[in-house]
Design a protein around this motif. Sequence first.
Motif, PDB file in Angstrom:
ATOM      1  N   UNK A   1      12.465   6.530   2.088  1.00 48.97           N
ATOM      2  CA  UNK A   1      11.558   6.383   0.950  1.00 48.97           C
ATOM      3  C   UNK A   1      10.340   5.615   1.450  1.00 48.97           C
ATOM      4  N   UNK A   2       9.182   6.213   1.282  1.00 50.70           N
ATOM      5  CA  UNK A   2       7.941   5.610   1.742  1.00 50.70           C
ATOM      6  C   UNK A   2       7.226   4.969   0.548  1.00 50.70           C
ATOM      7  N   UNK A   3       6.856   3.705   0.719  1.00 49.69           N
ATOM      8  CA  UNK A   3       6.179   2.970  -0.340  1.00 49.69           C
ATOM      9  C   UNK A   3       4.846   2.437   0.169  1.00 49.69           C
ATOM     10  N   UNK A   4       3.856   2.469  -0.717  1.00 53.41           N
ATOM     11  CA  UNK A   4       2.591   1.849  -0.349  1.00 53.41           C
ATOM     12  C   UNK A   4       2.492   0.473  -0.974  1.00 53.41           C
ATOM     13  N   UNK A   5       1.692  -0.363  -0.368  1.00 53.57           N
ATOM     14  CA  UNK A   5       1.550  -1.741  -0.803  1.00 53.57           C
ATOM     15  C   UNK A   5       0.105  -2.181  -0.635  1.00 53.57           C
ATOM     16  N   UNK A   6      -0.302  -3.122  -1.474  1.00 52.87           N
ATOM     17  CA  UNK A   6      -1.676  -3.629  -1.446  1.00 52.87           C
ATOM     18  C   UNK A   6      -1.671  -5.145  -1.374  1.00 52.87           C
ATOM     19  N   UNK A   7      -2.666  -5.649  -0.703  1.00 51.25           N
ATOM     20  CA  UNK A   7      -2.804  -7.090  -0.514  1.00 51.25           C
ATOM     21  C   UNK A   7      -4.274  -7.451  -0.646  1.00 51.25           C
ATOM     22  N   UNK A   8      -4.581  -8.301  -1.622  1.00 51.07           N
ATOM     23  CA  UNK A   8      -5.961  -8.752  -1.785  1.00 51.07           C
ATOM     24  C   UNK A   8      -6.286  -9.720  -0.662  1.00 51.07           C
TER      25      UNK A   8
END
Length: 126
Positions: free
Chosen positions: A92-99
């Motif tokens: 399962x591929x998940x994307x993530x964000x970081x400010x």
Amino acid sequence: QVQLVESGGGLVQAGGSLRLSCAASGGIFSRHAMAWFRQAAGKEREFVAAISRNGGQDYVDSVKGRFTISRDNDKKTMYLQMSSLKPEDTAVYSCAARHTILTVPISRDTRDYSYWGQGTQVTVFS
């Protein structure tokens, strides 16, 4: 608050290709570093690739030369082009964000990412 939605997963034969997308809403996309992680059944989540605000990239060794991460700030979307897929890429591929601010190095640590998508399944069969 940033919301992330992945798409593009599926079933593919070994040697084939897929392109994953991660669409963002809320927040200012261009101010976020982005990353892809994956989790295979029974295994811990692992870093796959990341892209900084200014386009710098990092890849785990196992995907170098096969995967390419990119982003389109106008479309608020990140991509993962996957080629020469192997059964061991199944996860399962998940994307993530970081400010982040511009000078912050790319991170491979899940704890540095505040926003996550729900994930998309990639299955590679031989």
